[in-house]
Design an enzyme around this catalytic site. Sequence first.
Site, PDB file in Angstrom:
ATOM      1  N   ASP A  11      33.947  10.741  -2.867  1.00 48.94           N
ATOM      2  CA  ASP A  11      34.974  10.208  -3.756  1.00 48.94           C
ATOM      3  C   ASP A  11      35.886  11.343  -4.209  1.00 48.94           C
ATOM      4  O   ASP A  11      35.455  12.254  -4.916  1.00 48.94           O
ATOM      5  CB  ASP A  11      34.280   9.542  -4.965  1.00 48.94           C
ATOM      6  CG  ASP A  11      35.278   8.840  -5.871  1.00 48.94           C
ATOM      7  OD1 ASP A  11      36.489   8.870  -5.587  1.00 48.94           O
ATOM      8  OD2 ASP A  11      34.831   8.264  -6.883  1.00 48.94           O
ATOM      9  N   ASP A 104      40.735   6.941  -1.097  1.00 49.47           N
ATOM     10  CA  ASP A 104      40.068   8.183  -1.511  1.00 49.47           C
ATOM     11  C   ASP A 104      38.555   8.068  -1.637  1.00 49.47           C
ATOM     12  O   ASP A 104      37.923   8.926  -2.230  1.00 49.47           O
ATOM     13  CB  ASP A 104      40.660   8.664  -2.844  1.00 49.47           C
ATOM     14  CG  ASP A 104      40.204   7.822  -4.016  1.00 49.47           C
ATOM     15  OD1 ASP A 104      40.030   6.607  -3.826  1.00 49.47           O
ATOM     16  OD2 ASP A 104      40.020   8.375  -5.109  1.00 49.47           O
ATOM     17  N   GLU A 105      37.979   7.011  -1.095  1.00 50.37           N
ATOM     18  CA  GLU A 105      36.531   6.827  -1.215  1.00 50.37           C
ATOM     19  C   GLU A 105      35.956   6.329   0.095  1.00 50.37           C
ATOM     20  O   GLU A 105      36.566   5.491   0.756  1.00 50.37           O
ATOM     21  CB  GLU A 105      36.215   5.731  -2.247  1.00 50.37           C
ATOM     22  CG  GLU A 105      36.145   6.193  -3.661  1.00 50.37           C
ATOM     23  CD  GLU A 105      35.723   5.052  -4.579  1.00 50.37           C
ATOM     24  OE1 GLU A 105      34.776   4.329  -4.232  1.00 50.37           O
ATOM     25  OE2 GLU A 105      36.367   4.898  -5.622  1.00 50.37           O
TER      26      GLU A 105
END
Length: 398
Positions: A11, A104-105
Site C-alpha cells: 500500500d 496504489d494498493e
Amino acid sequence: MDDLPRIVHLDADAFFVACEQARDPSLVGKRCAVGGTERGIISSASYEARALGVYTPMPTASARRICPDLIMIPHTPGLYGKVSRQMFDLSEELTPDVQRNSVDEGYLDLGACRHPSLGAIEAAVWGLQKRIQEQLGIPVSMGIASNKLVAQIASKLRKPRGFVVVRPGEEGAFLSPLAIGRLPGIGAKTEGELAKRGIRLVSDLFTRTDDELAAAFGRSWRSVLALARGEDSSPVETERDDAKSYSKQETFFTDVSEFAQVEGVAKRMLDELMPKVRADGMTVRTITVKIRYPDFTHESHGRSLESSTSIEAPFYPLIGPLLKAAWKKKRPLRLVSVRLSGVEGGRTQLEMFSEADDKRRKLAGIVDRLNRGGNEAVVVHGHQLRPKAPGNRKRDTN
Ligand SMILES: [Mg+2]
C-alpha cells in the site's frame, strides 16, 4: 500445511502526493495535498498536512482553513497511472502473482516463490519496498500474513513505510488489541455506534454472546466474527486469471452517486453473467465488484463462497457489502464492473445444493431457456426470485 505467511499487501503512502514529490523534490517535507485547488476536495495529503488534521476526502476550503500554508497541487493527468504501473512491474519481478487492487494498493502471493524461511520472505519483501522507494521515490507500506484480510490490516497499521508481519496462527492475537474500525467494512459511523455498546476493540467481540453480536451487527454478525478472527480464504487474483472468469462492466453516461442505482446495475450484471456460467456447464466461487472514479482511480473488493455454484442466489447478498467496501470515497462513480472467478468446470462437478438452492437452480434454468427463446413476456431476473416469507409458505405436513 505451510506455516509461512506468503500473502503480501502493498500500500503506497500518500500516493498522489508521493508521485508529485518524486517529480518535484522541493515539495518533500511540506504540508501539501493533491486535489481540487479552488473548489473541490483533497484526494491525497502529505503526512505533514495530515498532522494538522487534513484528510481525504476533505473539501479543499476546509483544508485551507485548518492548514493555511497548505500547498495545493492540481492532479497531473497520466502521472499516477504511470507510476502505479512501474510500481506493480517491480512487484511482478518478485512474483508473477500480483493483484492490482487499485492505483496504489495490491496483493502479492509469494506461494510460487518457495521461500524456505520467514527470514527469506521478509528479505524479499523488504527488498521490494526499498526498490520502489529508490527507483520511483514512492514510500510503500507492507503487510505480510497468511491471507489477504490480515495482510491488508497489517500494511495499514504502521504507515508510512510500515513493515508488519503476522505469522500463521497468530492472526487472532494480532487483531485482538486493535480498534474495531480496523476491520474492513466498519467505518467511523459504525465504530461510533459500536462504542455505545462497549465494543471498541476487536477483542470485545469475543466476550459477547451470539445474541449481543446479532443485536450489534444484524444478520452479518457471523461474517464480522470471522473477520475478527482473521479468517479469509479469498485468492490473490492476477490479471492472468481474467481469462478464466466471467465479467461485465458498465460505464455510466453521467457519473453516478446513488448507491441503490449502482447496486441495481451490479445485480443486473450478475443476472446476465450467471446464465453464461450455466450455459458453459461451469460453476464459479468468487465475486468481485470493481468501481472506478472519474479520475480513473479504482477500487475492488471480492468474496469467495465456501463452495462454487452455478446459481445467483448466494452472490446477491454479497453485492451490497462488496460495493460498500469498494466505494469508500464519497464521490460519484464513472464505472462499475462485476467479475465471477474461481471457475470450476464441467457438468460432472458435484454441487452440494440445499433444497431451496436446488429449486432456484431449476427455476433459473427454465428462465434461461425462456429468455434464450426470445420470449419477451418472460424477463425474470434472479434477484426477483425471492423465496416466500416463512409466514406465507405452505406448511409441509408429511
Ligand atoms: Mg495508499
